[in-house]
Design an enzyme around this catalytic site. Structure first.
Site, PDB file in Angstrom:
ATOM      1  N   ARG A 119      11.977 -16.121 -25.076  1.00 20.14           N
ATOM      2  CA  ARG A 119      12.073 -16.132 -26.311  1.00 20.14           C
ATOM      3  C   ARG A 119      13.342 -17.585 -26.599  1.00 20.14           C
ATOM      4  O   ARG A 119      12.561 -17.879 -27.320  1.00 20.14           O
ATOM      5  CB  ARG A 119      12.558 -15.115 -26.382  1.00 20.14           C
ATOM      6  N   HIS A 121       1.930 -11.750 -32.640  1.00 17.68           N
ATOM      7  CA  HIS A 121       2.934 -12.385 -32.306  1.00 17.68           C
ATOM      8  C   HIS A 121       3.365 -13.435 -31.330  1.00 17.68           C
ATOM      9  O   HIS A 121       3.613 -13.011 -30.581  1.00 17.68           O
ATOM     10  CB  HIS A 121       3.582 -10.542 -31.474  1.00 17.68           C
ATOM     11  N   CYS A 164       7.800  -6.541 -23.936  1.00 15.43           N
ATOM     12  CA  CYS A 164       8.076  -6.843 -24.980  1.00 15.43           C
ATOM     13  C   CYS A 164       9.374  -6.779 -25.820  1.00 15.43           C
ATOM     14  O   CYS A 164      10.479  -7.614 -26.251  1.00 15.43           O
ATOM     15  CB  CYS A 164       7.470  -7.693 -26.707  1.00 15.43           C
ATOM     16  N   ASP A 168       3.766  -1.790 -25.024  1.00 15.83           N
ATOM     17  CA  ASP A 168       5.101  -1.963 -25.374  1.00 15.83           C
ATOM     18  C   ASP A 168       4.863  -0.452 -26.310  1.00 15.83           C
ATOM     19  O   ASP A 168       4.577   0.441 -26.146  1.00 15.83           O
ATOM     20  CB  ASP A 168       4.198  -3.335 -26.733  1.00 15.83           C
ATOM     21  N   GLN A 202       6.125 -14.160 -28.913  1.00 17.34           N
ATOM     22  CA  GLN A 202       6.131 -13.109 -27.557  1.00 17.34           C
ATOM     23  C   GLN A 202       4.993 -13.878 -26.655  1.00 17.34           C
ATOM     24  O   GLN A 202       5.595 -13.334 -25.531  1.00 17.34           O
ATOM     25  CB  GLN A 202       6.221 -12.131 -28.368  1.00 17.34           C
ATOM     26  N   ARG A 245       8.927 -13.191 -40.454  1.00 18.63           N
ATOM     27  CA  ARG A 245       8.390 -11.893 -39.764  1.00 18.63           C
ATOM     28  C   ARG A 245       8.158 -11.124 -40.649  1.00 18.63           C
ATOM     29  O   ARG A 245       8.381 -10.336 -41.834  1.00 18.63           O
ATOM     30  CB  ARG A 245       9.950 -10.932 -38.870  1.00 18.63           C
TER      31      ARG A 245
HETATM   32  N1   CP Z   1      10.359  -8.701 -28.645  1.00 15.67           N
HETATM   33  C1   CP Z   1      10.667  -8.706 -29.480  1.00 15.67           C
HETATM   34  O1   CP Z   1      10.082  -9.711 -30.937  1.00 15.67           O
HETATM   35  O2   CP Z   1      12.168  -8.694 -30.158  1.00 15.67           O
HETATM   36  P1   CP Z   1      12.394  -7.806 -31.778  1.00 15.67           P
HETATM   37  O3   CP Z   1      11.859  -7.039 -32.426  1.00 15.67           O
HETATM   38  O4   CP Z   1      13.946  -7.593 -31.627  1.00 15.67           O
HETATM   39  O5   CP Z   1      13.128  -9.566 -31.800  1.00 15.67           O
HETATM   40  N1  NVA Z   2       4.737  -4.268 -31.418  1.00 21.87           N
HETATM   41  C1  NVA Z   2       5.768  -4.131 -32.025  1.00 21.87           C
HETATM   42  C2  NVA Z   2       6.854  -5.007 -31.269  1.00 21.87           C
HETATM   43  C3  NVA Z   2       8.045  -5.176 -31.711  1.00 21.87           C
HETATM   44  C4  NVA Z   2       8.385  -7.260 -31.208  1.00 21.87           C
HETATM   45  C5  NVA Z   2       6.462  -3.744 -33.456  1.00 21.87           C
HETATM   46  O1  NVA Z   2       5.310  -4.779 -33.926  1.00 21.87           O
HETATM   47  O2  NVA Z   2       7.201  -3.367 -33.565  1.00 21.87           O
END
Ligand code: CP
Ligand code: NVA
Length: 329
Positions: free
Chosen positions: A312, A149, A284, A244, A152, A122
């Site tokens: 997930r 992502h 998400c 989101d 997701q 990440r």
């Molecule tokens: N939706 C998602 O990726 O959640 P987290 O940021 O908690 O991993």
């Molecule tokens: N768009 C959000 C998604 C989190 C799962 C972010 O990148 O923070």
């Protein structure tokens, strides 16, 4: 009649390696064929129905999890998924390795490739993932970048497929920031024939490169992918309404400006009333209650956010097995 070659090996469930490589990464859904995308959802579904049948399939394998941003769902589902498959996860927090600061990305990648069987990352710049994938001869999995992502979007489409019985011809409305989640949903729609209308304020549309590529990818599946500005135009007659956060991780400095620009983009009961009577609400998570979605909608009967969160896990396990499982004998 000629025999069809199965997309995933029936015994190992491995995705074939990328051309000229001995491994396969999952950085972007663009790099999955339509058949591979659907086979991964099928595998996730099967793993959800029969988790016991897959126990021990990653015995002896180790997955490193590099996280440069916070996470609840992604971290927990990958860790739990590895344990359920008999493997071992190692979580590396931002301060642990200071990717690209304490040590160059390529050096981290080359070292990890000597010890572990896969890495999930990440990160901020999508390029970091691409560099890891180039430098490490083990599967690299995108656990969220500023651009995409993918896990997701896979879990989201699995959720919709389970609830609606199929995806082709469904209409999803995405309301809000054209961010990593919106980009990945556009790629996923292209692979399935689900129509997607994204409503974003001017200047906050999905990344042009991803959007144009998704539209091109959508030609064989018949998915219509479009961007509008008015939330009501996207939501009218939709089967699913998705939103989101307005400020993604790493954009905190822009939060005040974004709060103003997205003021008309809240998913509330009024907006939901424009969708089909059986439309579901999707997010998400994490959600910023009272900003992009009201409590009433998030906690209401049409909300399927916990089904998405559960899926997930099943999608993470399917991807781990497809990339790190035993090769076909
Ligand atoms: N939706 C998602 O990726 O959640 P987290 O940021 O908690 O991993
Ligand atoms: N768009 C959000 C998604 C989190 C799962 C972010 O990148 O923070």
């Amino acid at each position: 009649m000629a025999q069809m070659t199965p997309v995933l090996s029936p015994v190992s469930r491995r995705l074939p390696p990328a051309p000229g490589h001995t491994k396969r990464d999952l950085l972007s859904l663009h790099n999955l064929s339509i058949a591979e995308f659907s086979a991964l959802l099928d595998l996730a579904e099967e793993m959800k129905q029969h988790p016991e049948a897959f126990r021990g399939q990653l015995a002896g394998r180790t997955l490193a999890l590099i996280f440069e941003k916070p996470s609840l769902r992604t971290r927990v589902t990958f860790e739990v998924g590895m344990v359920q498959l008999g493997g071992h996860p190692i979580y590396l927090a931002p301060g642990d390795i200071a990717l690209g600061k304490r040590e160059a990305v390529k050096d981290v990648a080359r070292n990890l490739a000597r010890w572990v069987d896969g890495v999930t990352v990440r990160t901020f710049a999508h390029h970091t993932l691409e560099e890891m994938a180039t430098e490490a001869n083990i599967p690299i999995i995108n656990a969220l970048s500023d651009l995409l992502h993918p896990l997701q979007a896979m879990a989201d489409l699995l959720t919709l497929r389970q609830l609606k019985g199929g995806l082709r011809g469904l209409h999803m409305a995405y309301v809000g920031d054209g961010n990593n989640v919106a980009n990945a949903l556009a790629q996923a729609a292209a692979k399935t024939g689900m129509h997607l209308t994204i409503a974003s304020p001017r200047g906050y549309e999905p990344a042009a490169s991803v959007f144009m590529q998704a539209r091109a990818d959508a030609i064989p599946s018949g998915a219509q992918i479009s961007v509008v500005q008015e939330p009501a135009d996207a939501v009218a007659g939709a089967d699913a309404v998705y939103t989101d956060v307005w400020t993604s991780m790493g954009q905190e400095m822009e939060a005040r400006e974004r709060q103003k620009r997205f003021a008309g983009y809240q998913v509330n009961s009024m907006l939901m009333s424009l969708a089909k009577p059986d439309a579901v609400f999707m997010h998400c998570l994490p959600a910023h209650r009272g900003d992009e979605v009201t409590d009433e909608v998030l906690d209401g009967p049409r909300s399927v956010v916990l089904e998405q969160a559960e899926n997930r896990l099943h999608v993470a396990k399917a991807v781990l097995l497809a990339l790190m499982g035993n090769p076909p004998s």
